[in-house]
Design an enzyme around this catalytic site. Sequence first.
Site, mmCIF file in Angstrom:
data_model
loop_
_atom_site.group_PDB
_atom_site.id
_atom_site.type_symbol
_atom_site.label_atom_id
_atom_site.label_comp_id
_atom_site.label_asym_id
_atom_site.label_seq_id
_atom_site.Cartn_x
_atom_site.Cartn_y
_atom_site.Cartn_z
ATOM 1 N N SER A 276 60.453 43.794 57.039
ATOM 2 C CA SER A 276 60.831 43.531 55.852
ATOM 3 C C SER A 276 61.058 44.075 54.860
ATOM 4 O O SER A 276 60.249 44.671 54.139
ATOM 5 C CB SER A 276 60.441 41.869 55.217
ATOM 6 O OG SER A 276 59.472 42.678 54.391
ATOM 7 N N ASP A 277 62.058 44.154 54.309
ATOM 8 C CA ASP A 277 62.537 44.680 52.464
ATOM 9 C C ASP A 277 60.996 43.472 51.832
ATOM 10 O O ASP A 277 60.885 42.578 52.293
ATOM 11 C CB ASP A 277 63.875 44.595 52.020
ATOM 12 C CG ASP A 277 64.595 45.579 51.072
ATOM 13 O OD1 ASP A 277 63.459 45.602 50.283
ATOM 14 O OD2 ASP A 277 65.706 45.647 50.389
ATOM 15 N N TRP A 278 61.383 44.331 50.392
ATOM 16 C CA TRP A 278 60.258 43.408 49.832
ATOM 17 C C TRP A 278 60.331 42.755 49.368
ATOM 18 O O TRP A 278 61.155 42.025 48.858
ATOM 19 C CB TRP A 278 59.828 44.942 48.135
ATOM 20 C CG TRP A 278 58.902 45.529 49.277
ATOM 21 C CD1 TRP A 278 58.039 45.811 47.959
ATOM 22 C CD2 TRP A 278 59.312 46.622 49.792
ATOM 23 N NE1 TRP A 278 56.794 47.447 48.605
ATOM 24 C CE2 TRP A 278 57.801 47.532 49.801
ATOM 25 C CE3 TRP A 278 59.871 46.830 51.248
ATOM 26 C CZ2 TRP A 278 57.266 48.736 50.480
ATOM 27 C CZ3 TRP A 278 59.270 47.902 52.218
ATOM 28 C CH2 TRP A 278 58.639 48.516 51.702
#
Length: 859
Positions: A331-333
């Site tokens: 996942s992106d942050w």
Amino acid sequence: MALWILSTQLSVLCALLLAASSVNAQSGSSQPSISTPPTSSEPATETTLITLPISSYTFSSFPVPSASPIPGTFSSTSPKSPPPPGSELIPDFAPAWAMAHSRAKEFISGLTLEQKVNVSTGVGLGNGPCIGNTGTLSLLDTGSNTTRLSWPGLCLSDSPLGVNYVDLVTAFPAGITAASTWNRTLLRLRGEAMGAEFRGKGINVALSPVLGMGRVPQGGRNWEAFGADPFLAGEAGYETVLGLQQNGVQACAKHYINNEQEHKRDHESSHVDDRTEHEIYLHPFMRAVQAGVASVMCSYNQINASWACENERTLNQLLKGETGFQGYTMSDWGAHHSTLAAVAGLDMSMPGDISFGSGTSWWGANLTAFVENGTISESRVNDMAERIIAAWFLLGQDDNYPPVNFDTFDPFNPAKNQNVNVQADHYKLVREVAAAGTVLLKNVGGALPLRAPKTIAIIGNDAGPSTRGPNGYFFNFGLDGTLARGWGSGSTSMPYLITPLEAIQERARQDQSDVSWFLDNWALAGTQPLVGSQGFVNGANDTAFGQDVAIVFVNADSGEDQTINTSNIVFGDDTLDFGDRGNLTLWMNADNLINAVAAVNNNTIVVVHSVGPAILEPWIENPNVTAVVWANLPGQESGNSIVDVLYGDVNPSGKLPYTIARRTEDYPAEPVTGGTADEILLVEYTEKLNIDYRHFDANNIEPRFEFGFGLSYTNFSYSDLTIRAVHHTDHTSAALEAAWADGEASPNVEGGSTAIWLHRPAFEVSFTVANTGKVKGGEIPQLYLHFPSSAGEPPSVLRGFADVLLNPGQSKALTITLSRYDLSVWDAGAQGWRKPDGQFTFSVGASSRDFRLKGSVPL
Ligand code: BGC
């Protein structure tokens, strides 16, 4: 000094990230939430009903190639020894992946459920030395299994233009500059040099490259990526991944997918039809998969109303299914929204906590509980862990990979920071790529190259240093002095920054030119300029008056997520929407500055450092503006690379990776703005296939400078076009090829879009390019395909390019190949790649509108 800056940045980074995450966690009405931190004894459950469909997709560790490798064309390859750029050999990473998966399967076979979950769950922001860290596994009970090891976990770090959040690293030219070279060798070398630096710091995963498409010219992060054409971005991404991974670093292709604007990036839904998704947005990611990319980062936004990190269609079906991606998704942050995201194809939660610093996680104990209560099958968790460990084996990270030797969150602690210098001589490559990525847009009357001018005026804030030094703004959220990269996580700190002012003065010393400068963009002074030698300068025109040449440096900036404006930044004068550009004008009074200088100097040369296209109409036709040089974002050697081009030591060969329009309204789309805090903004991709030049061509709109455009100090002629079908003796895929020739769609099987028969050369286009001018120079011949009208394609689509360096009078024969994939469209009904009916023609030339040779494909 660099460390002081780093520390300042990091303390703010934490505060900023914490603030951002609490906003994210609180505002999403459609997001399930966890009220108390989960523990393993008391598993938490999601309090909101999740309607995410359980996938019917059958998980397999890695796809079975749909055709066996063809000796001589597809060679079985390790990512650590890819064929050179432009090689006839096309790497086949399937056997290396198969071996890595088999080792990973064995590795995880004795792990407990919690241990496997630990491999997939980040430890939470700030709980490890890197911007992202996974859990570790201590020495395992090896039993009779001698290959089983302890696992140090993974260190993940930004950025796409070099290593971020550490000292003693190189600040490379941005992705948009690298793409402007259209040079596969330089793209590969840049990736390789960056990979060496990531490795030297002990970073396992480089969060690079960015493969967004620049759908809207204002897109805040377009500069991190490779321009507004899928083929160009795909080739640049392919070479960058090969280069990064050559050093044993895992690359991460991001942000998957349709994260095309920053405004409300975590509260927007990109609505994209299936054909557009395949032909435009998926293509660069597919090329990254073909380069053996280890990981893919899913983005903040939704796609067709489903979050990117729990999107069954894009993660399971398109990426792992159709392209046969064998690595892992992360996942992106903070883009992870549910425990069930695992079922939709998410493999790693980054940075692991729901809101940064909360100690809660969608995975960890939650994921364990979901498996134990039968909601998620353990085979899915096995697959997640296997993919992650396989990528580690694929890149040989089990074999003497350097341990992390810094702490992003504690940079002054000598016990945690070894301050390893990884720069080597990469500054030379920075200079070369930045010069090769500089595009000459206008050059009248031989204004360039400069020939020992007696007097030079250097004008504009963009020519000089920032009063705060090269790293004076946290995350580069500010603009003062020459622009060499945009802002946000895609930036790096600079070891130094050679400004144009500094480099031109050094060059002037050789020529014994007089140099004067004026760096205030707002003090234009009167229409009756005073002569600088009188020692009385009121403004830019006074300095420019009477000089042999006046070089005006101007810029336009953008970046990730944050707005910069005059209230917190010294010179920003733009209106921005959270990173995106509010308009396409140049910054800091640039248009007035250029016109004021041109009013008093009839040899005014404009140099633009820009994150993307800008509207140049206020001055582009001014006859006193004799040359325009588009220098993109050059990195730490900015001044040296522009001197190389201005003085002709490097003959410019860069080409625009996007269209520069006459009016903002001429572009097919703009960012969608507005929306209340909780609202999911609808971003409809109504232009479908017609992004950038495709739209201008389809609607007969005259651009100012078209996609692929770029001048040289010499001239090139094109001749001798031929095209021939490539015959081969390998008949393993004869039936598939025959079906394709009959107009049938390719089978939708796992790995079907990357199947070898679809991508092997089917036609070879040959032609000759000659240097007809007086100086040595490089040309980038481009091949544009014109589909039959039945196809519903844009008038011209880029399908090939080459680069050639020629002495005056020299000529060279070049070849560009076309595959069946290149000649196909995505048939959304049949869910496969299909050759449309009718006559295919193509053009070879110097830009998307400067066609020199035309032919037809003998299908
Ligand atoms: C960015 C990513 C980046 C991550 C870690 C996110 O905000 O979108 O590109 O890799 O942060 O810094």
